[in-house]
Design a protein around this motif. Structure first.
Motif, PDB file in Angstrom:
ATOM      1  N   PHE A  83       0.835  -1.207   0.000  1.00 14.81           N
ATOM      2  CA  PHE A  83       0.000   0.000   0.000  1.00 14.81           C
ATOM      3  C   PHE A  83       0.868   1.255   0.000  1.00 14.81           C
ATOM      4  CE2 PHE A  83      -3.987   2.162   0.689  1.00 14.81           C
ATOM      5  CZ  PHE A  83      -3.640   3.311   1.383  1.00 14.81           C
ATOM      6  N   PHE A  84       1.840   1.309   0.918  1.00 11.84           N
ATOM      7  CA  PHE A  84       2.683   2.508   1.008  1.00 11.84           C
ATOM      8  C   PHE A  84       3.676   2.583  -0.154  1.00 11.84           C
ATOM      9  CE2 PHE A  84       1.606   4.951   4.662  1.00 11.84           C
ATOM     10  CZ  PHE A  84       0.943   4.080   5.497  1.00 11.84           C
ATOM     11  N   PRO A  97       0.042  -2.393  12.335  1.00  8.74           N
ATOM     12  CA  PRO A  97      -0.088  -0.992  11.901  1.00  8.74           C
ATOM     13  C   PRO A  97       0.731  -0.036  12.764  1.00  8.74           C
ATOM     14  CG  PRO A  97      -2.253  -1.994  12.147  1.00  8.74           C
ATOM     15  CD  PRO A  97      -1.265  -2.962  12.662  1.00  8.74           C
ATOM     16  N   SER A  98       0.850  -0.329  14.051  1.00 10.53           N
ATOM     17  CA  SER A  98       1.620   0.526  14.946  1.00 10.53           C
ATOM     18  C   SER A  98       3.087   0.545  14.539  1.00 10.53           C
ATOM     19  CB  SER A  98       1.469   0.009  16.381  1.00 10.53           C
ATOM     20  OG  SER A  98       1.963   0.952  17.272  1.00 10.53           O
ATOM     21  N   HIS A  99       3.626  -0.634  14.210  1.00  9.46           N
ATOM     22  CA  HIS A  99       5.006  -0.706  13.700  1.00  9.46           C
ATOM     23  C   HIS A  99       5.144   0.121  12.425  1.00  9.46           C
ATOM     24  CE1 HIS A  99       7.338  -3.472  16.139  1.00  9.46           C
ATOM     25  NE2 HIS A  99       6.319  -4.274  16.230  1.00  9.46           N
ATOM     26  N   ALA A 100       4.159  -0.009  11.544  1.00  6.24           N
ATOM     27  CA  ALA A 100       4.198   0.727  10.274  1.00  6.24           C
ATOM     28  C   ALA A 100       4.193   2.231  10.528  1.00  6.24           C
ATOM     29  CB  ALA A 100       3.016   0.325   9.402  1.00  6.24           C
ATOM     30  N   PHE A 101       3.338   2.669  11.457  1.00  4.89           N
ATOM     31  CA  PHE A 101       3.253   4.104  11.760  1.00  4.89           C
ATOM     32  C   PHE A 101       4.592   4.623  12.294  1.00  4.89           C
ATOM     33  CE2 PHE A 101      -0.826   3.655  10.540  1.00  4.89           C
ATOM     34  CZ  PHE A 101      -1.822   3.394  11.462  1.00  4.89           C
ATOM     35  N   ASP A 102       5.226   3.820  13.167  1.00  7.62           N
ATOM     36  CA  ASP A 102       6.539   4.224  13.690  1.00  7.62           C
ATOM     37  C   ASP A 102       7.543   4.337  12.553  1.00  7.62           C
ATOM     38  OD1 ASP A 102       6.175   2.147  16.673  1.00  7.62           O
ATOM     39  OD2 ASP A 102       5.675   4.259  16.342  1.00  7.62           O
ATOM     40  N   GLY A 103       7.461   3.440  11.594  1.00  5.97           N
ATOM     41  CA  GLY A 103       8.351   3.472  10.430  1.00  5.97           C
ATOM     42  C   GLY A 103       8.131   4.717   9.587  1.00  5.97           C
ATOM     43  N   ASP A 147      10.987   9.027   0.081  1.00  8.08           N
ATOM     44  CA  ASP A 147      11.650   7.715   0.076  1.00  8.08           C
ATOM     45  C   ASP A 147      11.963   7.269   1.502  1.00  8.08           C
ATOM     46  OD1 ASP A 147      13.632   8.488  -2.895  1.00  8.08           O
ATOM     47  OD2 ASP A 147      11.522   7.959  -2.624  1.00  8.08           O
ATOM     48  N   GLY A 148      12.204   8.231   2.376  1.00  2.07           N
ATOM     49  CA  GLY A 148      12.446   7.894   3.785  1.00  2.07           C
ATOM     50  C   GLY A 148      11.267   7.141   4.362  1.00  2.07           C
ATOM     51  N   ILE A 149      10.061   7.588   4.000  1.00  7.89           N
ATOM     52  CA  ILE A 149       8.850   6.941   4.523  1.00  7.89           C
ATOM     53  C   ILE A 149       8.739   5.520   3.984  1.00  7.89           C
ATOM     54  CG2 ILE A 149       6.332   6.946   4.302  1.00  7.89           C
ATOM     55  CD1 ILE A 149       6.283   9.850   4.840  1.00  7.89           C
ATOM     56  N   VAL A 150       8.975   5.354   2.699  1.00  4.12           N
ATOM     57  CA  VAL A 150       8.826   4.016   2.093  1.00  4.12           C
ATOM     58  C   VAL A 150       9.811   3.037   2.727  1.00  4.12           C
ATOM     59  CG1 VAL A 150       8.974   2.698  -0.047  1.00  4.12           C
ATOM     60  CG2 VAL A 150       7.951   4.972  -0.069  1.00  4.12           C
ATOM     61  N   TYR A 151      11.060   3.465   2.865  1.00  2.00           N
ATOM     62  CA  TYR A 151      12.060   2.555   3.452  1.00  2.00           C
ATOM     63  C   TYR A 151      11.844   2.383   4.951  1.00  2.00           C
ATOM     64  CZ  TYR A 151      14.359   2.812  -1.047  1.00  2.00           C
ATOM     65  OH  TYR A 151      14.627   2.741  -2.390  1.00  2.00           O
ATOM     66  N   GLY A 152      11.338   3.434   5.600  1.00  2.00           N
ATOM     67  CA  GLY A 152      11.001   3.314   7.022  1.00  2.00           C
ATOM     68  C   GLY A 152       9.939   2.254   7.237  1.00  2.00           C
ATOM     69  N   ILE A 153       8.936   2.291   6.393  1.00  2.00           N
ATOM     70  CA  ILE A 153       7.857   1.295   6.464  1.00  2.00           C
ATOM     71  C   ILE A 153       8.420  -0.102   6.197  1.00  2.00           C
ATOM     72  CG2 ILE A 153       5.845   0.431   5.225  1.00  2.00           C
ATOM     73  CD1 ILE A 153       4.689   2.704   6.199  1.00  2.00           C
ATOM     74  N   ALA A 154       9.288  -0.200   5.189  1.00  2.00           N
ATOM     75  CA  ALA A 154       9.812  -1.525   4.813  1.00  2.00           C
ATOM     76  C   ALA A 154      10.597  -2.135   5.974  1.00  2.00           C
ATOM     77  CB  ALA A 154      10.701  -1.403   3.574  1.00  2.00           C
TER      78      ALA A 154
END
Lengths: 237, 108
Positions: A21-22, A148-154, A103-110
């Motif tokens: 999704f992200f 989702p909480s992990h994803a949000f932190d990422g 890109d920071g967000i995408v890699y943070g999520i990953a």
């Protein structure tokens, strides 16, 4: 047998769905191999995390490990977010494709979802004796809360690292916030779950704060992306 | 699917095709059609989770299509509102209904 298959699928679905999704919400989609390698590194965070955790317990004494505040803020929040930070800052920022703050967000999520993926497998298949109904309920609960909480932190970490990397001044405040904000939110989220005297439903309060922050940060980056796209189109014309 | 996700199809086509799909999906999984034939808890947990994932995908698609819509402003507003309600419904059915049964019963 049917339950086993759906258990495995349910364990994997939330992390993979959120990642896709992200990843595909980014106007300029990152190379799949970069995202995949970050995701895999996120899984391997577990190794140094366990080493540092057990070293800290050896130094501070075993009773500390039963303290919910220590487990929530040190092991769960600080160590996890620190190693995700290391993955993002020392590995992802070196990608050629890391060329805009989003890109920071995408890699943070990953990185975050890689760790969440492994954690899901741990909770379901490794901790304690395996009971199918308990495992299904664990996976179900984690899909709507922990993952989702992990994803949000990422997202939050990735946002600040992206801002730092593409900053125009010498300030390192964004770098500090990249670690501090996720640690605080993650720490409180876990603490309300681990501390018996606190109602565990408060975790939804921290998830709501994280979600609100994520929406705000994401939209501000999307606006920046759109502005840059408009400016580059004007220059071309 | 890529065109739907990027909002490159018309709002009407995006909205009606995807919303019809998800409504049929929810009808099938939440009705008694399957309950008599499939008794696996894992199956229902998975399909409910998948329903949430699909709802978010459809929300993203309709949202982008609505942002690209050039006609009467009421249609993008209505379509976005409808999708938000569908997402809330999917989350309620998949999680909140079971997590807070007493609260839900007291409210309704």
């Amino acid at each position: 047998m049917t339950d086993k298959i759906f258990l495995l699928l349910s364990t994997m679905l939330p992390t993979i769905a959120l990642l896709l999704f992200f990843m595909y919400s980014d106007k300029f989609v990152e190379p799949k191999k970069n995202v995949l390698s970050t995701f895999i590194l996120g899984i391997f965070i577990i190794a140094p995390l366990q080493v540092f955790h057990y070293t800290a317990v050896m130094i501070l004494g075993e009773p500390i490990d039963y303290n919910p505040f220590f487990r929530a803020f040190f092991k769960a929040a600080f160590l996890e977010e620190l190693f995700k930070f290391c993955v993002l800052y020392f590995f992802c920022t070196k990608f050629t494709a890391f060329n805009e703050p989003m890109d920071g967000i995408v890699y943070g999520i990953a990185a975050s979802l890689g760790f969440a993926f492994w954690e899901n497998l741990e909770y379901v298949y490794i901790y304690g004796e395996f009971d199918m109904e308990d495992a299904l309920i664990t996976v179900w609960g984690r899909a709507f809360t922990a993952v989702p909480s992990h994803a949000f932190d990422g997202v939050i970490m990735g946002f600040f690292i992206g801002k730092h990397y593409f900053r125009t001044n010498k300030s390192h405040i964004n770098l500090l916030l990249a670690l501090l904000v996720p640690v605080i939110l993650h720490g409180f989220y876990d603490w309300v779950l681990m501390e018996e005297s606190i109602n565990s439903n408060f975790m939804f309060l921290f998830m709501t704060i994280e979600f609100g922050l994520v929406i705000y940060l994401y939209r501000s980056l999307k606006t920046d992306q759109l502005q840059k796209k408009t400016e580059s189109e004007k220059k071309l014309n | 699917m890529k065109n739907y996700w990027l909002g490159n199809t018309s709002l009407a086509k995006t909205f009606w095709s995807l919303v019809l799909f998800i409504l049929i999906y929810f009808y099938v999984i939440h009705s008694n059609l399957l309950h008599k034939k499939i008794e696996s808890l894992g199956f229902y947990i998975f399909v409910d989770m998948l329903g949430v994932v699909l709802s978010f995908f459809i929300l993203g698609s309709v949202w982008r299509s609505a942002n690209n819509y050039k006609g009467n402003k009421i249609w993008p507003i209505l379509s976005k509102t409808s999708l938000i309600l569908i997402v809330i419904y999917s989350l309620y059915k998949a999680y909140f209904k079971w997590r807070f049964p007493d609260l839900i019963n007291n409210i309704f």
